[in-house]
Each structure stands twice: as C-alpha cells, then as structure tokens.
Design a protein around this motif. Structure first.
Motif, PDB file in Angstrom:
ATOM      1  N   GLY A 187      24.493  54.099 -11.046  1.00 22.88           N
ATOM      2  CA  GLY A 187      25.185  54.352  -9.791  1.00 22.88           C
ATOM      3  C   GLY A 187      25.750  53.065  -9.229  1.00 22.88           C
ATOM      4  O   GLY A 187      26.629  53.086  -8.367  1.00 22.88           O
ATOM      5  N   SER A 188      25.242  51.926  -9.729  1.00 24.43           N
ATOM      6  CA  SER A 188      25.768  50.624  -9.315  1.00 24.43           C
ATOM      7  C   SER A 188      26.031  49.746 -10.534  1.00 24.43           C
ATOM      8  O   SER A 188      26.050  48.522 -10.443  1.00 24.43           O
ATOM      9  N   SER A 189      26.219  50.381 -11.684  1.00 29.70           N
ATOM     10  CA  SER A 189      26.418  49.648 -12.946  1.00 29.70           C
ATOM     11  C   SER A 189      27.898  49.507 -13.247  1.00 29.70           C
ATOM     12  O   SER A 189      28.715  50.333 -12.843  1.00 29.70           O
ATOM     13  N   TYR A 190      28.247  48.463 -13.987  1.00 33.11           N
ATOM     14  CA  TYR A 190      29.634  48.245 -14.377  1.00 33.11           C
ATOM     15  C   TYR A 190      29.675  47.414 -15.647  1.00 33.11           C
ATOM     16  O   TYR A 190      28.719  46.701 -15.975  1.00 33.11           O
ATOM     17  N   PHE A 191      30.784  47.541 -16.386  1.00 37.27           N
ATOM     18  CA  PHE A 191      30.992  46.769 -17.617  1.00 37.27           C
ATOM     19  C   PHE A 191      32.120  45.774 -17.374  1.00 37.27           C
ATOM     20  O   PHE A 191      33.185  46.141 -16.871  1.00 37.27           O
ATOM     21  N   GLN A 192      31.884  44.514 -17.755  1.00 41.56           N
ATOM     22  CA  GLN A 192      32.860  43.474 -17.455  1.00 41.56           C
ATOM     23  C   GLN A 192      32.896  42.421 -18.563  1.00 41.56           C
ATOM     24  O   GLN A 192      31.851  41.952 -19.020  1.00 41.56           O
ATOM     25  N   VAL A 193      34.118  42.091 -19.006  1.00 46.87           N
ATOM     26  CA  VAL A 193      34.330  40.925 -19.871  1.00 46.87           C
ATOM     27  C   VAL A 193      34.896  39.848 -18.958  1.00 46.87           C
ATOM     28  O   VAL A 193      35.960  40.021 -18.366  1.00 46.87           O
ATOM     29  N   LEU A 194      34.189  38.733 -18.823  1.00 45.10           N
ATOM     30  CA  LEU A 194      34.496  37.766 -17.774  1.00 45.10           C
ATOM     31  C   LEU A 194      34.702  36.356 -18.338  1.00 45.10           C
ATOM     32  O   LEU A 194      33.867  35.862 -19.114  1.00 45.10           O
ATOM     33  N   HIS A 195      35.808  35.726 -17.970  1.00 48.11           N
ATOM     34  CA  HIS A 195      36.071  34.323 -18.323  1.00 48.11           C
ATOM     35  C   HIS A 195      35.815  34.059 -19.818  1.00 48.11           C
ATOM     36  O   HIS A 195      35.121  33.111 -20.187  1.00 48.11           O
ATOM     37  N   THR A 196      36.388  34.911 -20.658  1.00 52.10           N
ATOM     38  CA  THR A 196      36.195  34.749 -22.106  1.00 52.10           C
ATOM     39  C   THR A 196      37.547  34.802 -22.805  1.00 52.10           C
ATOM     40  O   THR A 196      37.952  35.842 -23.328  1.00 52.10           O
ATOM     41  N   PRO A 197      38.289  33.682 -22.790  1.00 52.15           N
ATOM     42  CA  PRO A 197      39.620  33.663 -23.404  1.00 52.15           C
ATOM     43  C   PRO A 197      39.560  33.524 -24.919  1.00 52.15           C
ATOM     44  O   PRO A 197      38.584  33.014 -25.479  1.00 52.15           O
ATOM     45  N   ASN A 198      40.616  34.024 -25.561  1.00 51.74           N
ATOM     46  CA  ASN A 198      40.827  33.817 -26.997  1.00 51.74           C
ATOM     47  C   ASN A 198      39.715  34.395 -27.870  1.00 51.74           C
ATOM     48  O   ASN A 198      39.473  33.900 -28.976  1.00 51.74           O
ATOM     49  N   VAL A 199      39.055  35.421 -27.371  1.00 53.23           N
ATOM     50  CA  VAL A 199      38.024  36.114 -28.155  1.00 53.23           C
ATOM     51  C   VAL A 199      38.372  37.595 -28.184  1.00 53.23           C
ATOM     52  O   VAL A 199      38.385  38.245 -27.136  1.00 53.23           O
ATOM     53  N   PRO A 200      38.666  38.149 -29.349  1.00 51.34           N
ATOM     54  CA  PRO A 200      38.998  39.582 -29.422  1.00 51.34           C
ATOM     55  C   PRO A 200      37.766  40.454 -29.193  1.00 51.34           C
ATOM     56  O   PRO A 200      36.753  40.295 -29.879  1.00 51.34           O
ATOM     57  N   GLN A 201      37.860  41.332 -28.232  1.00 52.24           N
ATOM     58  CA  GLN A 201      36.769  42.257 -27.914  1.00 52.24           C
ATOM     59  C   GLN A 201      37.163  43.658 -28.397  1.00 52.24           C
ATOM     60  O   GLN A 201      38.272  44.114 -28.128  1.00 52.24           O
ATOM     61  N   ILE A 202      36.261  44.319 -29.097  1.00 51.98           N
ATOM     62  CA  ILE A 202      36.534  45.663 -29.613  1.00 51.98           C
ATOM     63  C   ILE A 202      35.626  46.656 -28.908  1.00 51.98           C
ATOM     64  O   ILE A 202      34.397  46.581 -28.994  1.00 51.98           O
ATOM     65  N   LEU A 203      36.231  47.579 -28.194  1.00 52.68           N
ATOM     66  CA  LEU A 203      35.497  48.609 -27.460  1.00 52.68           C
ATOM     67  C   LEU A 203      36.170  49.937 -27.773  1.00 52.68           C
ATOM     68  O   LEU A 203      37.141  50.337 -27.135  1.00 52.68           O
ATOM     69  N   ASN A 204      35.654  50.630 -28.766  1.00 52.75           N
ATOM     70  CA  ASN A 204      36.302  51.821 -29.301  1.00 52.75           C
ATOM     71  C   ASN A 204      35.307  52.976 -29.409  1.00 52.75           C
ATOM     72  O   ASN A 204      34.251  52.837 -30.023  1.00 52.75           O
ATOM     73  N   GLY A 205      35.645  54.100 -28.783  1.00 42.86           N
ATOM     74  CA  GLY A 205      34.820  55.295 -28.945  1.00 42.86           C
ATOM     75  C   GLY A 205      33.497  55.237 -28.219  1.00 42.86           C
ATOM     76  O   GLY A 205      32.466  55.655 -28.760  1.00 42.86           O
ATOM     77  N   VAL A 206      33.496  54.758 -26.980  1.00 45.95           N
ATOM     78  CA  VAL A 206      32.276  54.685 -26.168  1.00 45.95           C
ATOM     79  C   VAL A 206      32.435  55.564 -24.929  1.00 45.95           C
ATOM     80  O   VAL A 206      33.495  55.574 -24.303  1.00 45.95           O
ATOM     81  N   GLN A 207      31.399  56.291 -24.578  1.00 48.42           N
ATOM     82  CA  GLN A 207      31.407  57.070 -23.342  1.00 48.42           C
ATOM     83  C   GLN A 207      30.714  56.269 -22.247  1.00 48.42           C
ATOM     84  O   GLN A 207      29.556  55.865 -22.378  1.00 48.42           O
ATOM     85  N   PHE A 208      31.448  56.012 -21.166  1.00 44.25           N
ATOM     86  CA  PHE A 208      30.894  55.325 -20.001  1.00 44.25           C
ATOM     87  C   PHE A 208      30.625  56.385 -18.939  1.00 44.25           C
ATOM     88  O   PHE A 208      31.548  56.928 -18.334  1.00 44.25           O
ATOM     89  N   HIS A 209      29.347  56.668 -18.723  1.00 45.86           N
ATOM     90  CA  HIS A 209      28.971  57.755 -17.806  1.00 45.86           C
ATOM     91  C   HIS A 209      28.327  57.191 -16.546  1.00 45.86           C
ATOM     92  O   HIS A 209      27.432  56.345 -16.607  1.00 45.86           O
ATOM     93  N   HIS A 210      28.814  57.666 -15.399  1.00 50.76           N
ATOM     94  CA  HIS A 210      28.242  57.276 -14.108  1.00 50.76           C
ATOM     95  C   HIS A 210      28.307  55.758 -13.914  1.00 50.76           C
ATOM     96  O   HIS A 210      27.362  55.132 -13.416  1.00 50.76           O
ATOM     97  N   MET A 211      29.419  55.171 -14.327  1.00 51.55           N
ATOM     98  CA  MET A 211      29.610  53.726 -14.213  1.00 51.55           C
ATOM     99  C   MET A 211      30.532  53.392 -13.039  1.00 51.55           C
ATOM    100  O   MET A 211      31.306  54.217 -12.569  1.00 51.55           O
ATOM    101  N   GLY A 212      30.478  52.134 -12.611  1.00 53.34           N
ATOM    102  CA  GLY A 212      31.239  51.685 -11.463  1.00 53.34           C
ATOM    103  C   GLY A 212      30.365  51.623 -10.223  1.00 53.34           C
ATOM    104  O   GLY A 212      29.437  52.436 -10.058  1.00 53.34           O
ATOM    105  N   HIS A 213      30.602  50.638  -9.375  1.00 49.72           N
ATOM    106  CA  HIS A 213      29.836  50.472  -8.142  1.00 49.72           C
ATOM    107  C   HIS A 213      30.796  50.704  -6.976  1.00 49.72           C
ATOM    108  O   HIS A 213      31.659  49.875  -6.709  1.00 49.72           O
ATOM    109  N   ALA A 214      30.621  51.820  -6.294  1.00 57.41           N
ATOM    110  CA  ALA A 214      31.558  52.221  -5.245  1.00 57.41           C
ATOM    111  C   ALA A 214      31.627  51.195  -4.117  1.00 57.41           C
ATOM    112  O   ALA A 214      30.615  50.597  -3.740  1.00 57.41           O
ATOM    113  N   TYR A 215      32.850  50.993  -3.623  1.00 57.53           N
ATOM    114  CA  TYR A 215      33.130  50.130  -2.465  1.00 57.53           C
ATOM    115  C   TYR A 215      32.833  48.648  -2.720  1.00 57.53           C
ATOM    116  O   TYR A 215      32.729  47.873  -1.776  1.00 57.53           O
TER     117      TYR A 215
END
Length: 224
Positions: free
Chosen positions: A147-175
C-alpha cells in the motif's frame, strides 16, 4: 507455468544506503535499483498482452480475438479484464478464463465464467477503432506491495535494465511524489533498457514514470 511471488511488507523504511555509501531517503516498503542491474524476464517476447474483441460467441460465454499468441501464453484460470465500452470506466471488469482455444487459423476463442450477452461490448465489425479492448493481467512473476510500496531505478546511468513480464500489484504510494509502481529517475541515458509486457493492477498512484531518463523502451504494458 512456475510462478514467482515477491511481497514487499514490514515496517516502513525511511532510508537505504547503497554499496557506494550513498544514502537514499525512502518511504514505505520500496524496491530500489541504485547503481546495479536488474534483469527479469517472466514472459516470452512473442506474447501479446491485450487485444480487441472481434466477435462475441453465440452463447455469450466468450469472445473471439485475432491474436493466436494468446493461446500459447495464457490458459484456464487466467484473469482477463474487459474494458468499459462506455464513458463509465467502472463498467470494466475482471473475468476468470475457463478456456482458450484456436478458432480457425487466425483467431482465438476465449471463454470466461460469465454471461457476456448483457454487457454493452463493441466488436471490430461494428467499429475497428472503438472495439472493446481486453487485457490479460496475470504474469509468472508478481511483485505485491503493502500500500506504500514502489519500484524505482534511481541514479543509474548507462546500465540496461530489463523488466519484462512482471505483474506489479497494489504498488505505488498515494499522495507521495516519485512513488509510482514503476519509475526510472535521474538515470540519464539508460540505453538498452526495456520495460515491456508488465501489468500494473490495483495501482495506488499512476503507472509508469520516466523522469530525467532517456533511451528506455516502454511497450505492451497494461495498467489498471
């Protein structure tokens, strides 16, 4: 198929320290990539995640779409969301799939545990542009928030991130700023990064945010 589930829970975290000794202020129960590389692939590149209804089955228990990949990528027990065909978004609804089978050479018949004959659906024959859309919500990899969780790639230049076929359920922190189900923040060029075929369900705040970052491919994601 085998499934992997990750649940973000426990006491709220106010800060994290990277291996480089950098302290990052946080809230809730985050999943943060800072300085590292993530590679998660829970779905084949040939799998599509949504389609338009071509026709409704004569008995009203299913619908036909022109996408044979769906028969290979999903099966009985999957959750399919049939979007609203009106301006009232709450008319969209999740249904449980009871069967998926080929119908001819180019079409797939998807049967659900409900009577669709009373729902105002628009087929491609009625309007190719405004035909009712359906999207599959399940993935073999699921990250569930508190209910207050979130996914973040932060300050990471020049690195390829692969995020394919994942279900993000009940994510994000409101307000809360910068607390979204998926976010790339201040990464500069992230060339080679791919955010595709993910599903975002029961989001608490927005869906995908790309901030201060370029060269990220975002495609075929579904969100609700």
């Amino acid at each position: 198929a085998n499934k992997i589930g990750i649940t973000l829970a426990g006491e709220a975290v106010t800060s994290l320290t990277t291996e480089a000794g950098v302290t990052i202020p946080t809230t809730g129960n985050p999943f943060i990539v800072a300085g590292g590389k993530l590679s998660v692939s829970g779905m084949a590149q040939t799998c599509n995640t949504w389609a338009k209804i071509k026709a409704v089955s004569p008995d009203g228990t299913g619908f036909i779409v022109s996408d044979t990949s769906l028969a290979d990528c999903y099966g009985a027990g999957a959750t399919v969301h049939i979007a609203s065909s009106t301006f009232i978004e709450v008319e969209g609804k999740d249904y449980t799939v009871t069967d998926i089978s080929l119908s001819g050479t180019d079409d797939v018949l998807i049967t659900v545990a409900a009577d669709l004959s009373t729902i105002p659906l628009i087929t491609e024959a009625q309007s190719a542009e405004f035909a009712t859309e359906v999207m599959f919500m399940d993935r073999n990899v699921q990250i569930t928030g508190s209910g207050s969780s979130y996914f973040q790639v932060l300050h990471t230049p020049n690195v390829p991130q692969i995020l394919n076929g994942v279900q993000f359920h009940h994510m994000g922190h409101a307000y809360q700023d910068d607390r979204y189900p998926i976010q790339f923040k201040y990464c500069g060029s992230a060339a080679g990064s791919d955010v595709s075929r993910n599903s975002i369900t029961s989001s608490n705040q927005r869906c995908i945010s790309i901030d201060g970052t370029s060269d990220v491919t975002v495609s075929s994601n579904t969100a609700l």
